[in-house]
Design a protein around this motif. Structure first.
Motif, PDB file in Angstrom:
ATOM      1  N   THR A 138       0.732  -1.120   0.217  1.00 37.29           N
ATOM      2  CA  THR A 138       0.199  -0.068  -0.334  1.00 37.29           C
ATOM      3  C   THR A 138       0.587   1.305  -0.068  1.00 37.29           C
ATOM      4  OG1 THR A 138      -0.118  -0.142   2.458  1.00 37.29           O
ATOM      5  CG2 THR A 138      -1.838  -1.040   1.124  1.00 37.29           C
ATOM      6  N   THR A 139       2.151   1.126   0.436  1.00 39.30           N
ATOM      7  CA  THR A 139       2.895   2.229   0.545  1.00 39.30           C
ATOM      8  C   THR A 139       3.390   2.585  -0.940  1.00 39.30           C
ATOM      9  OG1 THR A 139       3.838   2.173   2.753  1.00 39.30           O
ATOM     10  CG2 THR A 139       4.947   3.421   1.330  1.00 39.30           C
ATOM     11  N   ALA A 140       3.798   1.514  -1.649  1.00 40.25           N
ATOM     12  CA  ALA A 140       4.229   1.656  -3.008  1.00 40.25           C
ATOM     13  C   ALA A 140       2.850   2.159  -3.986  1.00 40.25           C
ATOM     14  CB  ALA A 140       4.271   0.451  -3.536  1.00 40.25           C
ATOM     15  N   ALA A 141       1.762   1.788  -3.654  1.00 40.81           N
ATOM     16  CA  ALA A 141       0.426   2.271  -4.162  1.00 40.81           C
ATOM     17  C   ALA A 141       0.303   3.660  -3.784  1.00 40.81           C
ATOM     18  CB  ALA A 141      -0.855   1.266  -3.744  1.00 40.81           C
ATOM     19  N   ALA A 142       0.350   4.243  -2.757  1.00 41.29           N
ATOM     20  CA  ALA A 142       0.087   5.533  -2.419  1.00 41.29           C
ATOM     21  C   ALA A 142       1.049   6.460  -3.314  1.00 41.29           C
ATOM     22  CB  ALA A 142       0.386   5.675  -0.962  1.00 41.29           C
ATOM     23  N   LEU A 143       2.560   5.924  -3.272  1.00 40.80           N
ATOM     24  CA  LEU A 143       3.269   6.597  -3.811  1.00 40.80           C
ATOM     25  C   LEU A 143       3.121   6.670  -5.585  1.00 40.80           C
ATOM     26  CD1 LEU A 143       6.585   5.163  -2.355  1.00 40.80           C
ATOM     27  CD2 LEU A 143       5.711   7.393  -2.159  1.00 40.80           C
ATOM     28  N   ALA A 144       2.428   5.486  -5.984  1.00 44.35           N
ATOM     29  CA  ALA A 144       2.122   5.401  -7.444  1.00 44.35           C
ATOM     30  C   ALA A 144       0.951   6.500  -7.754  1.00 44.35           C
ATOM     31  CB  ALA A 144       1.759   4.085  -7.740  1.00 44.35           C
ATOM     32  N   ALA A 145      -0.072   6.528  -6.798  1.00 42.05           N
ATOM     33  CA  ALA A 145      -1.263   7.283  -6.949  1.00 42.05           C
ATOM     34  C   ALA A 145      -0.915   8.767  -7.125  1.00 42.05           C
ATOM     35  CB  ALA A 145      -2.329   7.011  -5.823  1.00 42.05           C
ATOM     36  N   PHE A 146       0.026   8.916  -6.126  1.00 41.69           N
ATOM     37  CA  PHE A 146       0.511  10.397  -6.260  1.00 41.69           C
ATOM     38  C   PHE A 146       1.285  10.855  -7.468  1.00 41.69           C
ATOM     39  CE2 PHE A 146       3.557  13.606  -5.296  1.00 41.69           C
ATOM     40  CZ  PHE A 146       2.792  14.775  -4.636  1.00 41.69           C
ATOM     41  N   THR A 147       2.216   9.853  -7.847  1.00 38.65           N
ATOM     42  CA  THR A 147       2.841  10.151  -9.086  1.00 38.65           C
ATOM     43  C   THR A 147       2.049  10.279 -10.352  1.00 38.65           C
ATOM     44  OG1 THR A 147       4.751   8.852  -8.060  1.00 38.65           O
ATOM     45  CG2 THR A 147       4.654   9.330 -10.541  1.00 38.65           C
ATOM     46  N   LEU A 148       0.808   9.676 -10.537  1.00 36.96           N
ATOM     47  CA  LEU A 148      -0.039   9.520 -11.338  1.00 36.96           C
ATOM     48  C   LEU A 148      -0.684  10.843 -11.516  1.00 36.96           C
ATOM     49  CD1 LEU A 148      -1.050   5.896 -11.977  1.00 36.96           C
ATOM     50  CD2 LEU A 148       0.613   7.345 -13.470  1.00 36.96           C
ATOM     51  N   GLY A 149      -1.294  10.905 -10.101  1.00 29.99           N
ATOM     52  CA  GLY A 149      -1.919  12.255  -9.816  1.00 29.99           C
ATOM     53  C   GLY A 149      -1.152  13.488 -10.158  1.00 29.99           C
ATOM     54  N   SER A 150       0.066  13.659 -10.172  1.00 30.89           N
ATOM     55  CA  SER A 150       0.894  14.713 -10.351  1.00 30.89           C
ATOM     56  C   SER A 150       0.738  15.139 -11.736  1.00 30.89           C
ATOM     57  CB  SER A 150       2.083  14.580  -9.805  1.00 30.89           C
ATOM     58  OG  SER A 150       2.420  14.467  -8.439  1.00 30.89           O
ATOM     59  N   VAL A 151       0.576  14.362 -12.587  1.00 27.30           N
ATOM     60  CA  VAL A 151       0.482  14.314 -14.098  1.00 27.30           C
ATOM     61  C   VAL A 151      -0.744  15.091 -14.178  1.00 27.30           C
ATOM     62  CG1 VAL A 151       0.684  13.249 -16.325  1.00 27.30           C
ATOM     63  CG2 VAL A 151       1.912  12.543 -14.297  1.00 27.30           C
ATOM     64  N   GLY A 152      -1.842  14.602 -13.666  1.00 26.23           N
ATOM     65  CA  GLY A 152      -3.059  15.447 -14.036  1.00 26.23           C
ATOM     66  C   GLY A 152      -3.196  16.604 -13.352  1.00 26.23           C
ATOM     67  N   LEU A 153      -2.474  17.058 -12.321  1.00 25.15           N
ATOM     68  CA  LEU A 153      -2.466  18.369 -11.543  1.00 25.15           C
ATOM     69  C   LEU A 153      -1.565  19.445 -12.088  1.00 25.15           C
ATOM     70  CD1 LEU A 153      -3.232  17.129  -7.973  1.00 25.15           C
ATOM     71  CD2 LEU A 153      -4.994  18.117  -9.495  1.00 25.15           C
ATOM     72  N   ASP A 154      -0.748  19.074 -13.055  1.00 22.02           N
ATOM     73  CA  ASP A 154       0.271  19.710 -13.632  1.00 22.02           C
ATOM     74  C   ASP A 154      -0.133  21.310 -13.966  1.00 22.02           C
ATOM     75  OD1 ASP A 154       2.999  20.350 -14.560  1.00 22.02           O
ATOM     76  OD2 ASP A 154       2.232  20.194 -16.580  1.00 22.02           O
ATOM     77  N   GLY A 155       0.348  22.093 -13.289  1.00 22.23           N
ATOM     78  CA  GLY A 155       0.027  23.601 -13.544  1.00 22.23           C
ATOM     79  C   GLY A 155      -1.059  24.068 -12.645  1.00 22.23           C
ATOM     80  N   GLU A 156      -1.826  23.097 -11.958  1.00 26.84           N
ATOM     81  CA  GLU A 156      -2.674  23.351 -10.938  1.00 26.84           C
ATOM     82  C   GLU A 156      -2.086  24.218  -9.449  1.00 26.84           C
ATOM     83  OE1 GLU A 156      -5.778  23.729 -11.369  1.00 26.84           O
ATOM     84  OE2 GLU A 156      -6.274  22.248 -13.120  1.00 26.84           O
ATOM     85  N   LYS A 157      -2.981  25.037  -8.832  1.00 26.89           N
ATOM     86  CA  LYS A 157      -2.273  25.656  -7.672  1.00 26.89           C
ATOM     87  C   LYS A 157      -2.119  24.594  -6.599  1.00 26.89           C
ATOM     88  CE  LYS A 157      -4.315  30.400  -8.440  1.00 26.89           C
ATOM     89  NZ  LYS A 157      -5.264  31.353  -7.874  1.00 26.89           N
ATOM     90  N   ILE A 158      -2.775  23.268  -6.548  1.00 30.77           N
ATOM     91  CA  ILE A 158      -2.699  22.584  -5.491  1.00 30.77           C
ATOM     92  C   ILE A 158      -1.624  21.425  -5.709  1.00 30.77           C
ATOM     93  CG2 ILE A 158      -5.168  22.967  -4.711  1.00 30.77           C
ATOM     94  CD1 ILE A 158      -5.686  19.969  -5.908  1.00 30.77           C
ATOM     95  N   ALA A 159      -0.980  21.619  -7.048  1.00 32.88           N
ATOM     96  CA  ALA A 159      -0.045  20.561  -7.296  1.00 32.88           C
ATOM     97  C   ALA A 159       1.211  20.663  -6.253  1.00 32.88           C
ATOM     98  CB  ALA A 159       0.487  20.718  -8.746  1.00 32.88           C
ATOM     99  N   LEU A 160       1.791  19.489  -5.925  1.00 33.11           N
ATOM    100  CA  LEU A 160       2.694  19.295  -5.069  1.00 33.11           C
ATOM    101  C   LEU A 160       3.832  18.342  -5.807  1.00 33.11           C
ATOM    102  CD1 LEU A 160       0.988  18.936  -1.776  1.00 33.11           C
ATOM    103  CD2 LEU A 160       2.331  20.911  -2.280  1.00 33.11           C
ATOM    104  N   SER A 161       4.890  18.440  -5.186  1.00 31.89           N
ATOM    105  CA  SER A 161       6.088  17.616  -5.509  1.00 31.89           C
ATOM    106  C   SER A 161       6.314  16.531  -4.334  1.00 31.89           C
ATOM    107  CB  SER A 161       7.192  18.015  -6.301  1.00 31.89           C
ATOM    108  OG  SER A 161       8.023  18.903  -5.218  1.00 31.89           O
ATOM    109  N   LEU A 162       7.077  15.406  -4.644  1.00 25.58           N
ATOM    110  CA  LEU A 162       7.328  14.450  -3.491  1.00 25.58           C
ATOM    111  C   LEU A 162       8.168  15.105  -2.804  1.00 25.58           C
ATOM    112  CD1 LEU A 162       6.660  11.512  -2.924  1.00 25.58           C
ATOM    113  CD2 LEU A 162       8.819  10.858  -4.064  1.00 25.58           C
ATOM    114  N   GLY A 163       8.890  16.053  -3.035  1.00 20.33           N
ATOM    115  CA  GLY A 163      10.076  16.687  -1.998  1.00 20.33           C
ATOM    116  C   GLY A 163       9.429  17.665  -1.219  1.00 20.33           C
ATOM    117  N   ASP A 164       8.252  18.108  -1.307  1.00 14.46           N
ATOM    118  CA  ASP A 164       7.269  19.427  -0.566  1.00 14.46           C
ATOM    119  C   ASP A 164       7.436  18.783   0.767  1.00 14.46           C
ATOM    120  OD1 ASP A 164       7.514  21.267  -2.795  1.00 14.46           O
ATOM    121  OD2 ASP A 164       5.598  20.532  -3.149  1.00 14.46           O
TER     122      ASP A 164
END
Length: 275
Positions: A138-164
């Motif tokens: 599930t940790t791997a799944a959460a990281l995958a969900a965030f990584t895939l979600g970051s593509v869809g949120l590219d350019g949005e104000k709520i977008a975050l990176s893993l290093g934030d």
């Protein structure tokens, strides 16, 4: 003259913790329900999070419930990525109940306890095996969900990176929470020894108990609600601490306490009663 008698020397086999662990590991992966339910949990966590992020609209009206696909109820990219966590937690918890209570339903528990007369190592091994598997997957799944979600949120104000700040802690916290849910499911199944009963308690505590707490007087509700298992668990993976919730560390401690209490009850019953 009689033939010499051949004596067969049998190697001494002792019941050790590592052998019980290996046995429970093999037993877990030999069940089709383990593969199917883990796959469902993985799919729910990754797919729902990715869809919620891809369909996010900042102009949508925020709802009172958790964020969903196309909804604007999320305040950050992490909560969007973890939209499917509630459903995944139910799948993980149900599988945990099946891991322990399923043996009582089939009668296999008699063979298990005959092989491990001390009994308690069986409970510890089941909890350790499934808890570790759920934590990693599930940790791997959460990281995958965030990584895939970051593509869809590219350019949005709520977008975050893993290093934030706090992002990695939240995603790992989600995996840790689901790993504890797995152990809790195993403990519930061993405590009530009924698949239906264990699942009913799991669903009731995680999904319904928090709503019932709203029936309490306001002063009681504010005091009790943060310490309920579902609310304490959600604080573990929350990116931002809400004013009416526990901190991630406190939420983890409270949820671990609930799991430990259930495990203690299951251990007492297993040690004191017949199979």
């Amino acid at each position: 003259m009689s033939a010499p008698t051949l004596s067969v020397v049998r190697p001494p086999y002792k019941v050790t913790g590592s052998r019980v662990l290996r046995a429970e590991w093999a037993k877990f992966w030999s069940l089709r329900s383990s593969w199917i339910t883990l796959g469902v949990a993985l799919l729910l966590l990754v797919a729902i999070g990715a869809i919620a992020s891809a369909t996010y609209s900042p102009d949508a009206v925020a709802g009172d419930g958790p964020p969903g696909p196309g909804g604007g109820g999320a305040s950050d990219a992490v909560s969007l990525a973890l939209t499917g966590l509630t459903f995944a937690s139910l799948a993980i918890g149900v599988l945990g109940v099946l891991v322990s209570a399923g043996e009582y339903s089939t009668g296999m528990i008699r063979s298990t306890l005959a092989a491990v007369p001390r009994r308690l190592p069986v409970l510890w091994s089941k909890s350790a095996v499934f808890g570790a598997v759920a934590l990693v997957i599930t940790t791997a799944a959460a990281l995958a969900a965030f990584t895939l979600g970051s593509v869809g949120l590219d350019g949005e104000k709520i977008a975050l990176s893993l290093g934030d700040d706090g992002v990695l802690r939240s995603l790992v916290g989600a995996g840790l929470y689901l790993g504890l849910v797995a152990v809790w499911g195993v403990a519930l199944g061993a405590l009530v020894r009924s698949t239906a009963g264990g699942i009913a308690i799991l669903v009731g505590v995680l999904l319904i108990l928090g709503g019932l707490a709203t029936l309490l007087p306001d002063s009681w509700e504010d005091t009790v609600t943060p310490y309920l298992p579902g609310n304490a668990g959600s604080a573990v993976y929350a990116l931002h601490e809400a004013s009416d919730s526990l901190s991630p560390g406190a939420g983890l401690a409270v949820f671990v306490g609930w799991v430990a209490l259930t495990l203690a009850g299951a251990a007492y019953r297993l040690a004191r009663t017949d199979s």
